[in-house]
Design a protein around this motif. Structure first.
Motif, mmCIF file in Angstrom:
data_model
loop_
_atom_site.group_PDB
_atom_site.id
_atom_site.type_symbol
_atom_site.label_atom_id
_atom_site.label_comp_id
_atom_site.label_asym_id
_atom_site.label_seq_id
_atom_site.Cartn_x
_atom_site.Cartn_y
_atom_site.Cartn_z
ATOM 1 N N PRO A 178 0.797 -1.231 0.000
ATOM 2 C CA PRO A 178 0.000 0.000 0.000
ATOM 3 C C PRO A 178 0.829 1.281 0.000
ATOM 4 C CG PRO A 178 -0.939 -1.587 1.536
ATOM 5 C CD PRO A 178 0.369 -2.164 1.064
ATOM 6 N N ASP A 179 2.064 1.214 0.532
ATOM 7 C CA ASP A 179 2.902 2.412 0.548
ATOM 8 C C ASP A 179 3.657 2.611 -0.760
ATOM 9 O OD1 ASP A 179 4.758 0.393 0.670
ATOM 10 O OD2 ASP A 179 5.590 0.952 2.626
ATOM 11 N N GLY A 180 3.382 1.751 -1.751
ATOM 12 C CA GLY A 180 4.026 1.904 -3.053
ATOM 13 C C GLY A 180 5.315 1.125 -3.204
ATOM 14 N N GLN A 181 5.803 0.526 -2.121
ATOM 15 C CA GLN A 181 7.048 -0.230 -2.198
ATOM 16 C C GLN A 181 6.818 -1.607 -2.815
ATOM 17 O OE1 GLN A 181 8.988 -0.503 1.579
ATOM 18 N NE2 GLN A 181 9.324 1.703 1.775
ATOM 19 N N ALA A 182 7.835 -2.068 -3.541
ATOM 20 C CA ALA A 182 7.768 -3.410 -4.117
ATOM 21 C C ALA A 182 7.964 -4.443 -3.018
ATOM 22 C CB ALA A 182 8.849 -3.567 -5.184
ATOM 23 N N TRP A 183 7.579 -5.663 -3.294
ATOM 24 C CA TRP A 183 7.802 -6.754 -2.349
ATOM 25 C C TRP A 183 9.295 -7.072 -2.292
ATOM 26 C CZ3 TRP A 183 3.788 -8.314 0.550
ATOM 27 C CH2 TRP A 183 2.501 -8.042 0.081
ATOM 28 N N ALA A 184 9.818 -7.235 -1.092
ATOM 29 C CA ALA A 184 11.248 -7.508 -0.903
ATOM 30 C C ALA A 184 11.448 -8.983 -0.551
ATOM 31 C CB ALA A 184 11.830 -6.626 0.196
ATOM 32 N N VAL A 185 12.287 -9.659 -1.314
ATOM 33 C CA VAL A 185 12.573 -11.075 -1.104
ATOM 34 C C VAL A 185 14.062 -11.240 -0.817
ATOM 35 C CG1 VAL A 185 12.577 -13.365 -2.148
ATOM 36 C CG2 VAL A 185 10.695 -11.786 -2.618
ATOM 37 N N ALA A 186 14.384 -11.893 0.287
ATOM 38 C CA ALA A 186 15.787 -12.096 0.654
ATOM 39 C C ALA A 186 16.404 -13.217 -0.183
ATOM 40 C CB ALA A 186 15.907 -12.428 2.137
ATOM 41 N N ILE A 187 17.634 -13.000 -0.612
ATOM 42 C CA ILE A 187 18.411 -14.024 -1.306
ATOM 43 C C ILE A 187 19.451 -14.547 -0.317
ATOM 44 C CG2 ILE A 187 19.898 -14.553 -3.273
ATOM 45 C CD1 ILE A 187 17.087 -13.728 -4.046
ATOM 46 N N GLU A 188 19.399 -15.848 -0.037
ATOM 47 C CA GLU A 188 20.301 -16.414 0.951
ATOM 48 C C GLU A 188 21.703 -16.611 0.402
ATOM 49 O OE1 GLU A 188 17.919 -19.052 4.223
ATOM 50 O OE2 GLU A 188 18.613 -20.075 2.432
ATOM 51 N N LYS A 189 22.679 -16.433 1.276
ATOM 52 C CA LYS A 189 24.046 -16.796 0.934
ATOM 53 C C LYS A 189 24.109 -18.326 0.939
ATOM 54 C CE LYS A 189 27.336 -14.203 2.426
ATOM 55 N NZ LYS A 189 28.344 -13.507 3.272
ATOM 56 N N PRO A 190 24.690 -18.937 -0.090
ATOM 57 C CA PRO A 190 24.674 -20.405 -0.201
ATOM 58 C C PRO A 190 25.647 -21.091 0.755
ATOM 59 C CG PRO A 190 25.854 -19.455 -2.050
ATOM 60 C CD PRO A 190 25.291 -18.302 -1.276
ATOM 61 N N LEU A 191 25.318 -21.012 2.048
ATOM 62 C CA LEU A 191 26.146 -21.626 3.087
ATOM 63 C C LEU A 191 25.423 -22.825 3.681
ATOM 64 C CD1 LEU A 191 27.218 -18.364 4.965
ATOM 65 C CD2 LEU A 191 28.673 -19.753 3.462
ATOM 66 N N ARG A 192 26.129 -23.897 3.906
ATOM 67 C CA ARG A 192 25.550 -25.070 4.560
ATOM 68 C C ARG A 192 25.567 -24.864 6.072
ATOM 69 N NH1 ARG A 192 28.939 -27.906 0.412
ATOM 70 N NH2 ARG A 192 27.487 -28.592 -1.213
ATOM 71 N N HIS A 193 24.530 -25.303 6.742
ATOM 72 C CA HIS A 193 24.375 -25.234 8.199
ATOM 73 C C HIS A 193 24.083 -23.828 8.710
ATOM 74 C CE1 HIS A 193 25.939 -29.290 8.161
ATOM 75 N NE2 HIS A 193 27.100 -28.903 7.702
ATOM 76 N N VAL A 194 24.140 -22.813 7.855
ATOM 77 C CA VAL A 194 23.957 -21.430 8.308
ATOM 78 C C VAL A 194 22.960 -20.734 7.392
ATOM 79 C CG1 VAL A 194 25.064 -19.205 8.696
ATOM 80 C CG2 VAL A 194 26.309 -21.315 9.196
ATOM 81 N N ARG A 195 22.089 -19.916 7.970
ATOM 82 C CA ARG A 195 21.174 -19.096 7.173
ATOM 83 C C ARG A 195 21.608 -17.641 7.306
ATOM 84 N NH1 ARG A 195 16.750 -21.300 4.887
ATOM 85 N NH2 ARG A 195 16.151 -23.418 5.519
ATOM 86 N N GLU A 196 22.034 -17.072 6.185
ATOM 87 C CA GLU A 196 22.537 -15.704 6.181
ATOM 88 C C GLU A 196 22.098 -15.029 4.887
ATOM 89 O OE1 GLU A 196 26.918 -13.582 5.993
ATOM 90 O OE2 GLU A 196 26.673 -15.358 7.260
ATOM 91 N N VAL A 197 21.613 -13.803 5.003
ATOM 92 C CA VAL A 197 21.128 -13.081 3.830
ATOM 93 C C VAL A 197 22.295 -12.526 3.026
ATOM 94 C CG1 VAL A 197 19.777 -11.098 3.040
ATOM 95 C CG2 VAL A 197 18.940 -12.502 4.929
ATOM 96 N N MET A 198 22.288 -12.802 1.738
ATOM 97 C CA MET A 198 23.316 -12.276 0.848
ATOM 98 C C MET A 198 22.880 -10.958 0.212
ATOM 99 S SD MET A 198 25.117 -14.224 -2.396
ATOM 100 C CE MET A 198 23.601 -14.220 -3.348
ATOM 101 N N GLY A 199 21.583 -10.831 -0.017
ATOM 102 C CA GLY A 199 21.056 -9.616 -0.618
ATOM 103 C C GLY A 199 19.543 -9.658 -0.654
ATOM 104 N N VAL A 200 18.945 -8.611 -1.187
ATOM 105 C CA VAL A 200 17.491 -8.509 -1.278
ATOM 106 C C VAL A 200 17.114 -8.157 -2.711
ATOM 107 C CG1 VAL A 200 15.432 -7.245 -0.521
ATOM 108 C CG2 VAL A 200 17.238 -7.817 1.132
ATOM 109 N N MET A 201 16.087 -8.837 -3.216
ATOM 110 C CA MET A 201 15.590 -8.556 -4.559
ATOM 111 C C MET A 201 14.153 -8.068 -4.462
ATOM 112 S SD MET A 201 15.731 -11.058 -7.915
ATOM 113 C CE MET A 201 17.517 -11.205 -7.762
ATOM 114 N N GLU A 202 13.841 -7.008 -5.183
ATOM 115 C CA GLU A 202 12.488 -6.470 -5.174
ATOM 116 C C GLU A 202 11.678 -7.078 -6.311
ATOM 117 O OE1 GLU A 202 12.847 -2.226 -5.296
ATOM 118 O OE2 GLU A 202 13.076 -2.095 -3.111
#
Length: 302
Positions: A178-202
Motif C-alpha cells: 500500500p505504501d508503493g514499495q515493491a515486495w522484498a525477497v531475501a536471497i540467501e548466501k549459499p552456506l551449509r548449516h547457516v542461514r545468512e542473507v546475501m542480498g534482497v531482490m524487489e
C-alpha cells in the motif's frame, strides 16, 4: 511437498479470510496429491507404477506440468529432466530413504539414460500419458513452482491484487504494498548449516525461484553431493555453481530453469541464459568465498 506455503496479501476490510485460507490450503493440497512422489496414491506415483506402453489418464494440472517439463527439457538440451526419479531415490533424496545406495548409484551411472522428453508421450485430446519405456518421474524441480502459481491464481480468484505467495524458496508477487514499495525477497548466501542473507531482490508482478547445492545434500566418503541430479552424468550435479536464482513471469518456469541452469554450470548455463534473454543471478564458489554473475534481459552486468 514436505515444506510450508505462505501468503501475504492486502485486501479490503470485511473480506472472508477463513474462506481464503481454506482455498489456499485446497490449492496447495491439490498439487501435493497429484504430483508428490512421497504419496503412494498420488497421480504421479500411479503413473510411475503403470507399466510402459499403457495409457494413463491424468488431471489437467499434472498434464500442464508434465508438458512444461518436457518442453523445458528440450530447450535446456536435457539439463532439466524429470526422468531422474531413480537417481533421486538411489542418492537418498526420495521416499526410499535418506541413505545413499552405493550399489545402485554405481549401477545407474553405467546405465544408458533416455531423457523424459524422449520417453513420455502426452495425448492432450485424450488427457492421458504413457511411457514408451520404463522411467521414474520426479517433479521436485518444477512442482513447487507450479504450486506457487496455483496459490497466486487462488488469490486472483478473490479479486486480490497485491500479494506475495511462496512455497519454500519459490515465490510470486503481484502489485506492490500500500505504501508503493515493491515486495522484498531475501536471497540467501549459499552456506551449509547457516542461514545468512546475501542480498534482497524487489519483486513486482514477477516470480522468483532458486536452486542450490547448500540446503539438501548428503555426504559420502567426505564428499558432499547435492540433491540436484545431472541427467547426463547420472549423478548429482557438480560444478562451480552454488546457487542459481531465476526471475520470470510465472514460478513454474522459473523453478524449472533454475534447476536446468544449475545443472549446466557457470559457463554453459550463463551462455544459455544470455541467449534466451533471461534474468538470472548465478552465485559461483570462488575459493573460500562467492562470486556473482548477474544476467538482466540476457545482458551480463558489470
Amino acid at each position: 511437498m514436505g515444506t510450508r506455503y505462505s501468503a501475504i496479501f492486502f485486501a479490503p476490510d470485511g473480506i472472508d479470510e477463513s474462506a481464503i485460507g481454506a482455498a489456499l490450503l485446497a490449492a496447495a493440497d491439490k498439487v501435493d496429491r497429484q504430483m508428490s512422489t512421497w504419496k503412494s496414491d498420488s497421480d504421479l506415483s500411479r503413473l510411475n507404477a503403470t507399466p510402459a506402453q499403457q495409457w494413463v489418464e491424468v488431471p489437467a494440472e499434472l498434464m500442464t506440468v508434465l508438458d512444461t517439463a518436457l518442453r523445458t527439457g528440450v530447450e535446456s538440451g536435457g539439463a532439466f529432466d524429470i526422468g531422474v526419479g531413480d537417481l533421486v531415490n538411489a542418492w537418498g533424496f526420495g521416499p526410499a530413504g535418506p541413505t545413499p545406495d552405493e550399489k545402485q548409484t554405481s549401477a545407474l551411472k553405467r546405465h544408458v539414460h533416455k531423457p523424459a522428453f524422449e520417453v513420455l508421450e502426452i495425448d492432450h485430446v485424450g488427457k492421458r500419458v504413457r511411457k514408451r519405456a520404463a522411467i521414474a518421474l520426479d517433479l521436485s524441480g518444477i512442482a513447487k513452482g507450479y504450486g506457487v502459481d496455483a496459490l497466486a491464481r487462488c488469490l486472483d480468484g478473490f479479486g486480490i491484487t497485491r500479494y506475495l505467495v511462496g512455497i519454500d524458496g519459490e515465490m510470486r508477487a503481484k502489485g506492490h504494498k500500500p505504501d508503493g514499495q515493491a515486495w522484498a525477497v531475501a536471497i540467501e548466501k549459499p552456506l551449509r548449516h547457516v542461514r545468512e542473507v546475501m542480498g534482497v531482490m524487489e519483486l513486482e508482478d514477477a516470480a522468483i525461484a532458486t536452486s542450490g547445492d547448500y540446503r539438501h545434500w548428503v555426504e559420502v566418503d567426505g564428499m558432499q553431493h547435492s540433491h540436484t541430479m545431472s541427467p547426463s552424468g547420472r549423478q548429482p550435479a557438480r560444478n562451480r555453481l552454488a546457487a542459481v536464482t531465476v526471475v520470470m513471469n510465472d514460478c513454474m518456469l522459473a523453478d524449472a530453469w533454475a534447476t536446468a541452469l544449475l545443472v549446466l554450470g557457470d559457463v554453459t548455463g550463463v551462455e544459455l541464459a544470455q541467449k534466451r534473454g533471461m534474468d538470472v543471478l548465478f552465485v559461483l564458489r570462488d575459493g573460500d568465498g562467492f562470486r556473482e554473475v548477474s544476467i538482466v534481459d540476457g545482458q551480463r552486468q558489470p
